[in-house]
Design a protein around this motif. Structure first.
Motif, mmCIF file in Angstrom:
data_model
loop_
_atom_site.group_PDB
_atom_site.id
_atom_site.type_symbol
_atom_site.label_atom_id
_atom_site.label_comp_id
_atom_site.label_asym_id
_atom_site.label_seq_id
_atom_site.Cartn_x
_atom_site.Cartn_y
_atom_site.Cartn_z
ATOM 1 N N ALA A 67 -7.227 17.265 9.847
ATOM 2 C CA ALA A 67 -6.040 16.705 9.125
ATOM 3 C C ALA A 67 -6.607 15.381 8.498
ATOM 4 O O ALA A 67 -6.079 15.046 7.372
ATOM 5 N N LEU A 68 -7.680 14.725 9.112
ATOM 6 C CA LEU A 68 -8.110 13.620 8.295
ATOM 7 C C LEU A 68 -9.007 13.947 7.092
ATOM 8 O O LEU A 68 -8.842 13.242 6.174
ATOM 9 N N ALA A 69 -9.794 14.896 6.978
ATOM 10 C CA ALA A 69 -10.295 15.544 5.767
ATOM 11 C C ALA A 69 -9.238 15.867 4.776
ATOM 12 O O ALA A 69 -9.560 15.491 3.595
ATOM 13 N N GLN A 70 -8.083 16.108 5.180
ATOM 14 C CA GLN A 70 -7.215 16.525 4.180
ATOM 15 C C GLN A 70 -6.280 15.273 3.640
ATOM 16 O O GLN A 70 -5.985 15.161 2.428
ATOM 17 N N ALA A 71 -6.362 14.416 4.451
ATOM 18 C CA ALA A 71 -5.629 13.197 3.953
ATOM 19 C C ALA A 71 -6.630 12.468 3.175
ATOM 20 O O ALA A 71 -6.206 11.786 2.149
ATOM 21 N N TYR A 72 -7.882 12.406 3.415
ATOM 22 C CA TYR A 72 -8.916 11.953 2.481
ATOM 23 C C TYR A 72 -8.858 12.749 1.258
ATOM 24 O O TYR A 72 -9.475 11.906 -0.021
ATOM 25 N N GLU A 73 -9.102 13.869 1.245
ATOM 26 C CA GLU A 73 -8.787 14.586 -0.011
ATOM 27 C C GLU A 73 -7.640 14.112 -0.739
ATOM 28 O O GLU A 73 -7.936 14.021 -2.130
ATOM 29 N N THR A 74 -6.558 14.093 -0.266
ATOM 30 C CA THR A 74 -5.422 13.595 -0.991
ATOM 31 C C THR A 74 -5.754 12.013 -1.530
ATOM 32 O O THR A 74 -5.369 11.833 -2.694
ATOM 33 N N ARG A 75 -6.361 11.319 -0.579
ATOM 34 C CA ARG A 75 -6.527 9.893 -1.149
ATOM 35 C C ARG A 75 -7.473 9.995 -2.510
ATOM 36 O O ARG A 75 -7.427 9.163 -3.360
ATOM 37 N N ARG A 76 -8.472 10.919 -2.274
ATOM 38 C CA ARG A 76 -9.462 10.806 -3.507
ATOM 39 C C ARG A 76 -8.667 11.504 -4.763
ATOM 40 O O ARG A 76 -9.038 10.794 -5.867
ATOM 41 N N ARG A 77 -7.661 12.192 -4.576
ATOM 42 C CA ARG A 77 -7.198 12.947 -5.458
ATOM 43 C C ARG A 77 -6.102 11.875 -6.238
ATOM 44 O O ARG A 77 -6.093 11.732 -7.681
ATOM 45 N N LEU A 78 -5.439 11.158 -5.473
ATOM 46 C CA LEU A 78 -4.713 9.946 -6.123
ATOM 47 C C LEU A 78 -5.590 8.879 -6.888
ATOM 48 O O LEU A 78 -5.159 8.537 -7.941
ATOM 49 N N ILE A 79 -6.668 8.602 -6.286
ATOM 50 C CA ILE A 79 -7.535 7.485 -7.080
ATOM 51 C C ILE A 79 -7.958 8.224 -8.411
ATOM 52 O O ILE A 79 -8.085 7.577 -9.386
ATOM 53 N N GLU A 80 -8.466 9.555 -8.179
ATOM 54 C CA GLU A 80 -8.764 10.282 -9.449
ATOM 55 C C GLU A 80 -7.730 10.068 -10.534
ATOM 56 O O GLU A 80 -7.771 10.059 -11.773
ATOM 57 N N SER A 81 -6.173 10.378 -10.200
ATOM 58 C CA SER A 81 -5.182 10.375 -11.223
ATOM 59 C C SER A 81 -4.842 8.985 -11.502
ATOM 60 O O SER A 81 -4.431 8.656 -12.632
ATOM 61 N N PHE A 82 -4.744 8.057 -10.613
ATOM 62 C CA PHE A 82 -4.254 6.630 -10.753
ATOM 63 C C PHE A 82 -5.512 5.669 -10.278
ATOM 64 O O PHE A 82 -5.314 5.323 -9.152
ATOM 65 N N PRO A 83 -6.291 5.088 -11.156
ATOM 66 C CA PRO A 83 -7.559 4.648 -10.892
ATOM 67 C C PRO A 83 -7.355 3.176 -10.226
ATOM 68 O O PRO A 83 -8.024 2.517 -9.366
ATOM 69 N N GLU A 84 -5.971 2.696 -10.374
ATOM 70 C CA GLU A 84 -5.769 1.405 -9.750
ATOM 71 C C GLU A 84 -5.450 1.476 -8.007
ATOM 72 O O GLU A 84 -5.587 0.639 -7.535
ATOM 73 N N PRO A 98 0.841 -1.096 0.030
ATOM 74 C CA PRO A 98 -0.011 0.079 0.182
ATOM 75 C C PRO A 98 1.004 1.339 -0.170
ATOM 76 O O PRO A 98 2.161 1.296 0.367
ATOM 77 N N LEU A 99 0.315 2.253 -0.561
ATOM 78 C CA LEU A 99 0.783 3.589 -0.432
ATOM 79 C C LEU A 99 0.455 4.105 1.013
ATOM 80 O O LEU A 99 -0.817 4.625 1.088
ATOM 81 N N ARG A 100 1.345 4.341 1.999
ATOM 82 C CA ARG A 100 0.788 4.607 3.368
ATOM 83 C C ARG A 100 0.829 6.118 3.274
ATOM 84 O O ARG A 100 1.983 6.926 3.287
ATOM 85 N N ILE A 101 -0.113 6.768 3.887
ATOM 86 C CA ILE A 101 -0.342 8.046 4.039
ATOM 87 C C ILE A 101 -0.235 8.721 5.537
ATOM 88 O O ILE A 101 -1.171 8.082 6.263
ATOM 89 N N GLY A 102 0.719 9.381 6.016
ATOM 90 C CA GLY A 102 1.045 9.652 7.261
ATOM 91 C C GLY A 102 -0.112 10.898 7.646
ATOM 92 O O GLY A 102 0.086 11.895 6.802
ATOM 93 N N THR A 103 -0.655 11.040 8.697
ATOM 94 C CA THR A 103 -1.709 12.242 8.948
ATOM 95 C C THR A 103 -1.660 12.308 10.387
ATOM 96 O O THR A 103 -1.712 11.469 11.262
ATOM 97 N N ARG A 104 -1.908 13.631 11.072
ATOM 98 C CA ARG A 104 -2.549 13.744 12.418
ATOM 99 C C ARG A 104 -4.106 13.148 12.499
ATOM 100 O O ARG A 104 -4.547 12.987 11.287
ATOM 101 N N GLY A 105 -4.311 13.054 13.563
ATOM 102 C CA GLY A 105 -5.766 12.496 13.666
ATOM 103 C C GLY A 105 -7.020 13.394 13.954
ATOM 104 O O GLY A 105 -8.203 13.033 13.945
ATOM 105 N N SER A 106 -6.689 14.838 13.769
ATOM 106 C CA SER A 106 -7.805 15.776 14.131
ATOM 107 C C SER A 106 -8.782 15.440 13.057
ATOM 108 O O SER A 106 -8.390 15.177 11.775
ATOM 109 N N PRO A 107 -10.182 16.038 13.221
ATOM 110 C CA PRO A 107 -11.018 15.915 11.830
ATOM 111 C C PRO A 107 -10.406 16.840 10.539
ATOM 112 O O PRO A 107 -10.536 16.118 9.575
#
Length: 366
Positions: free
Chosen positions: A56-73, A45-54
């Motif tokens: 910070a997590l919103a930003q991590a999940y935004e990054t995840r969403r953009r990664l999937i949009e750019s790389f569907p696999e 897996p591509l491991r995303i490090g983040t703080r646990g505040s709401p």
């Protein structure tokens, strides 16, 4: 309606990692720059490090969403893992950031995890990132920037702008930058150290602990809580922090796989403006007692920069503006910082060093 009704933001499964699952080598094309690394037919897996505040997590999940949009696999089960960790800044909430040392309080533990190969990339609020990075790491990517301004918030919208606050009003803020600019407008205001995540701060406001508070509108928007803002302050009322509203993604400098992934996410206009602002901050080399603000925009193809330094009590303030070519963004920021440093003089910064935390934080510190 109380502000606490807006505090129900939840990220399902935010604190849990994705469980890796197997896919075949044929399903992951190694010829593609975005190909998943495979070990014994299992996804690495591509491991995303983040703080646990709401936020910070919103930003991590935004990054995840953009990664999937750019790389569907990367949508495959186990392809991306969210790794949540606490930082010193998250754990100690009864002291100001200045008393704790200021720089790096929200990034040190993430840096350690990155260098220890516990995570592959780290997602940061750029305004929390020191101007220096640990050796062996780079921060080559900024996501498209959200609105950078500060939100002014009062319980039930009682006061519509800073100028409406009665003399002696108590403002909750952990930011010396905000404190200095507030007190320059009205020296009778009292600033109380206000720490914790967005929800905690709004709850304190709702409970009447303070009369008003200020938060970055970017963070509220990312959590769909922008309706909590009584008003959004323009730059003349409150110049934002360096890199406010920007998300940065850091990785190891020799990690070609992660570099390929995050390079595809980089928003160049944001990256240029953030680099300009951080060059300004680096040139000033202000200590954690120095209120500093700096913002850059690209207007008609050129960089437009505004910067500010002030005494914590707002009694003294130096401002600058600069415009130039996008190609010279870092140099524009650097020269603006050097200009303010020269104008303020050594005595200005020496006073900052000599001031006690009580003097810096104002009359109310708890």
């Amino acid at each position: 309606m109380k502000l606490s009704t807006a505090l129900s933001f939840v990220l399902i499964g935010a604190a849990s990692a994705f469980v890796p699952s197997s896919i075949t080598t044929q399903q992951a094309s190694r010829s593609s720059p975005s190909a998943l690394f495979m070990t014994d037919d299992a996804v690495v897996p591509l491991r995303i490090g983040t703080r646990g505040s709401p936020l910070a997590l919103a930003q991590a999940y935004e990054t995840r969403r953009r990664l999937i949009e750019s790389f569907p696999e990367l949508e495959a089960d186990g392809a991306i893992e969210i790794c949540v960790m606490k930082t010193q800044g998250d754990m100690i909430l009864d002291k100001s950031l200045m008393e704790l040392g200021g720089k790096g309080l929200f990034t040190k533990e993430l840096d350690t995890a990155l260098l220890g190969n516990e995570v592959d990339i780290c997602v940061h609020s750029m305004k929390d990132v020191p101007t220096w990075l640990p050796d062996g790491t780079v921060l080559p990517c900024n996501l498209p920037r959200e609105e950078t301004n500060d939100a002014f918030i009062t319980a039930n919208g009682k006061y519509k702008k800073v100028a409406d606050l009665p003399d002696g009003s108590v403002i909750g803020t952990a930011s010396l930058r905000r404190q200095a600019q507030l007190l320059s407008q009205n020296p009778t205001l009292k600033c109380v150290n206000f720490r914790g995540n967005v929800q905690t701060r709004l709850r304190k406001l709702d409970d009447g602990v303070v009369d008003a508070t200020l938060l970055a509108i970017a963070g509220l928007k990312r959590m769909d809580m922008q309706d909590c803002a009584t008003a959004v302050l323009d730059w003349d009322e409150m110049l934002p922090a360096v890199a406010q509203g920007a998300i940065g993604i850091q990785c190891r400098s020799d990690d070609e796989r992660s570099l390929r992934y995050i390079d595809a996410l980089n928003h160049m206009d944001t990256h240029v403006c953030v680099n300009c602002e951080r060059a300004f901050l680096e040139a000033l080399d202000g200590n954690c007692k120095t209120p500093i603000a700096g913002q850059a925009r690209i207007i008609d193809g050129r960089i437009v920069f505004r910067g500010l330094i002030a005494m914590p009590d707002g009694s003294l303030k130096y401002e600058t503006e600069a415009t130039g070519s996008i190609d010279d963004a870092k140099e524009i920021g650097r020269k603006a910082g050097e200009e303010l440093k020269a104008r303020a003089g050594e005595k200005f910064f020496q006073m900052m060093v000599e001031m006690s935390p009580q003097q810096v934080l104002g009359q109310i510190t708890k």
